[in-house]
Design an enzyme around this catalytic site. Structure first.
Site, PDB file in Angstrom:
ATOM      1  N   HIS A 129     -13.370  55.451 -21.992  1.00 49.22           N
ATOM      2  CA  HIS A 129     -14.525  56.343 -22.157  1.00 49.22           C
ATOM      3  C   HIS A 129     -13.972  57.745 -22.415  1.00 49.22           C
ATOM      4  O   HIS A 129     -12.886  58.088 -21.933  1.00 49.22           O
ATOM      5  CB  HIS A 129     -15.315  56.312 -20.839  1.00 49.22           C
ATOM      6  N   ASP A 206     -10.386  54.026 -13.558  1.00 47.07           N
ATOM      7  CA  ASP A 206     -11.744  54.521 -13.758  1.00 47.07           C
ATOM      8  C   ASP A 206     -12.686  53.366 -13.429  1.00 47.07           C
ATOM      9  O   ASP A 206     -12.848  52.433 -14.213  1.00 47.07           O
ATOM     10  CB  ASP A 206     -11.885  54.978 -15.217  1.00 47.07           C
ATOM     11  N   CYS A 377     -19.680  56.837 -25.949  1.00 54.43           N
ATOM     12  CA  CYS A 377     -18.574  57.702 -25.484  1.00 54.43           C
ATOM     13  C   CYS A 377     -17.245  56.962 -25.541  1.00 54.43           C
ATOM     14  O   CYS A 377     -16.387  57.159 -24.662  1.00 54.43           O
ATOM     15  CB  CYS A 377     -18.823  58.237 -24.073  1.00 54.43           C
TER      16      CYS A 377
HETATM   17  C1  PLP Z   1     -16.066  53.591 -18.088  1.00 49.01           C
HETATM   18  C2  PLP Z   1     -16.719  54.924 -17.833  1.00 49.01           C
HETATM   19  N1  PLP Z   1     -15.984  55.943 -17.386  1.00 49.01           N
HETATM   20  C3  PLP Z   1     -16.504  57.137 -17.129  1.00 49.01           C
HETATM   21  C4  PLP Z   1     -17.834  57.384 -17.328  1.00 49.01           C
HETATM   22  C5  PLP Z   1     -18.389  58.741 -17.061  1.00 49.01           C
HETATM   23  O1  PLP Z   1     -19.220  58.703 -15.957  1.00 49.01           O
HETATM   24  P1  PLP Z   1     -20.146  59.942 -15.575  1.00 49.01           P
HETATM   25  O2  PLP Z   1     -20.896  60.334 -16.813  1.00 49.01           O
HETATM   26  O3  PLP Z   1     -21.000  59.397 -14.522  1.00 49.01           O
HETATM   27  O4  PLP Z   1     -19.271  61.023 -15.083  1.00 49.01           O
HETATM   28  C6  PLP Z   1     -18.668  56.367 -17.795  1.00 49.01           C
HETATM   29  C7  PLP Z   1     -20.087  56.597 -18.065  1.00 49.01           C
HETATM   30  O5  PLP Z   1     -20.750  55.862 -18.719  1.00 49.01           O
HETATM   31  C8  PLP Z   1     -18.090  55.095 -18.053  1.00 49.01           C
HETATM   32  O6  PLP Z   1     -18.829  54.072 -18.505  1.00 49.01           O
END
Ligand code: PLP
Length: 419
Positions: A129, A206, A377
């Site tokens: 992401h 993550d 993203c």
């Molecule tokens: C795999 C992954 N990492 C990080 C994030 C970012 O999360 P946040 O927007 O809650 O900070 C997301 C959000 O969709 C995600 O799917």
């Protein structure tokens, strides 16, 4: 609403009754929520706990020596204990509250960056992401740290056979998704951790997409850092977690300065509070932290293995249904691990000749189905696949067969309309 006992069989109708948004008046048009990888709904017990906290005398934490302040501090620290329990660690001091997975990763990049030198390496992957790419690019721009990217295989899983070529003595950190928000691949962590630790590198996972699917066993994972967001684990927005092994956190400087993160302050210099408080400068989102604690407690009271079976059954129904529609149309491309392989309960796909945004708009307008379309993203992954975007259907504990069937009916209609 009393949560399911751990030994009771998973019953989705029982789960659904924990969520007031499913009790809408009968005359409203049907709505099928299948964008859970972006945000889950919140059970009533979470909303009630936050409301209870806000509607009484509220007070700031860690400061006041009077009833409401002490109660708020206790509730906040109780939530930290709950998060620790959810992560399978006995030490709540390893849990840092942030505003979400993104801010956890940014904080880590800032802090670890203090100790990195030009030519040091951080290993990411093509699956990440943007939240686990851009903070490291900012670090790279500032410090000359080199970013490397582990490739993915055809099935959207990390290509671990190539791991050895990407980790060496210059690698300081391996930061990978625990589960992909696009391909649904679940990362096999053991080989990565072993290789990274052999070379003296730390490992961060993550967990934004993994945490919604049940407690995490950090002991078994043996990683050094783990992050996730509250709003994907049935909690409120505005809060998230950075977990760090205590010895790692203790070596780290704070990223942000301010109230409550200090030991002593003079005009010349300050010393810092112990972990985790040194990483929580200023007033934290107390109400949201309390909500997150209740959400995780609620989740841990569910029949997790029953839930996993239920959701993988629904994901298989989606994949099989899309494959059947594809047999007639030949226009659907499904990404990620094949039917029967372990995956997160989400499915990304494309339809030749139809833009994901048009698909989502039509699915919402004509069928009341909420999906997500675009690059999610994860632009580098879509670039790798040679497409601009995909459409994603993602499941959570309250989804039922009728959600999936509404989705599949809608997609058939979509193909008839667009293609
Ligand atoms: C795999 C992954 N990492 C990080 C994030 C970012 O999360 P946040 O927007 O809650 O900070 C997301 C959000 O969709 C995600 O799917």
């Amino acid at each position: 609403m009393r949560p399911l006992g751990k030994t009771e069989r998973f019953d989705v109708e029982h789960v659904v009754r924990n969520f007031s948004m499913f009790r809408s008046p009968v005359e409203t048009a049907p709505f099928y929520y299948l964008d859970n990888a972006a945000m889950t709904q919140t059970p009533d017990c979470v909303i009630e706990a936050m409301y209870k906290h806000e509607r009484g005398w509220r007070a700031n934490i860690k400061r006041g020596l009077y009833g409401p302040a002490e109660e708020a501090t206790q509730a906040y620290e109780d939530a930290r204990q709950t998060v620790a329990r959810f992560l399978g660690t006995s030490d709540p001091h390893e849990v840092v509250f942030t505003s979400g997975a993104t801010s956890s990763i940014n904080m880590l990049a800032l802090i670890l960056g203090y100790g990195m030198r030009p030519g040091d390496e951080v290993l990411l992957s093509l699956l990440e992401h943007h939240s686990n790419i851009v903070p490291w690019q900012l670090l790279s721009d500032r410090t000359g740290v080199i970013l490397k990217f582990l490739p993915v295989k055809e099935d959207g899983c990390l290509d671990l056979a190539r791991l050895g070529a990407f980790i060496n003595e210059r690698t300081k950190l391996v930061a990978l998704t625990h589960g992909s928000n696009v391909s649904a691949a679940i990362t096999e962590v053991a080989a990565i951790v072993q290789c990274a630790h052999q070379h003296g590198a730390k490992v961060m996972l993550d967990g934004a997409q993994m945490a919604p699917h049940g407690p995490i066993d950090l002991d078994a994972l043996d990683v050094d850092f783990y992050v996730f967001s509250s709003h994907k684990v049935y909690g409120p927005t505005g809060v998230g977690v950075l977990w760090g092994r205590r010895e790692c956190l203790q070596e780290m400087q704070p990223a942000f300065g301010g109230g409550e993160m200090i030991d002593a302050v003079t005009l010349q210099k300050s010393s810092y509070a112990s972990v985790p408080h040194r990483f929580e400068a200023g007033t934290p989102p107390v109400t949201q932290v309390i909500g997150l604690g209740v959400a995780l407690d609620w989740l841990m009271h569910q029949d997790i293995s029953g839930m996993k079976k239920h959701l993988s059954g629904l994901a298989e129904r989606i994949i099989a249904g899309l494959a059947t529609i594809d047999k007639k149309s030949g226009l659907i491309n499904i990404f990620g691990p094949a039917l029967g392989k372990e995956r997160l309960p989400l499915v990304s796909f494309s339809i030749d000749g139809a833009h994901p945004h048009d698909i989502c708009q039509m699915m919402s307008d004509r069928h009341g189905v909420a999906l997500r379309g675009g690059h999610h993203c994860a632009q580098p992954l879509h670039d790798h696949w040679g497409i601009q975007g995909s459409t994603r259907v993602s499941l959570a504990i309250y989804n039922r067969v009728n959600d999936v069937d509404a989705f599949l009916n809608g997609i058939e209609d979509c193909i008839g309309l667009f293609c």
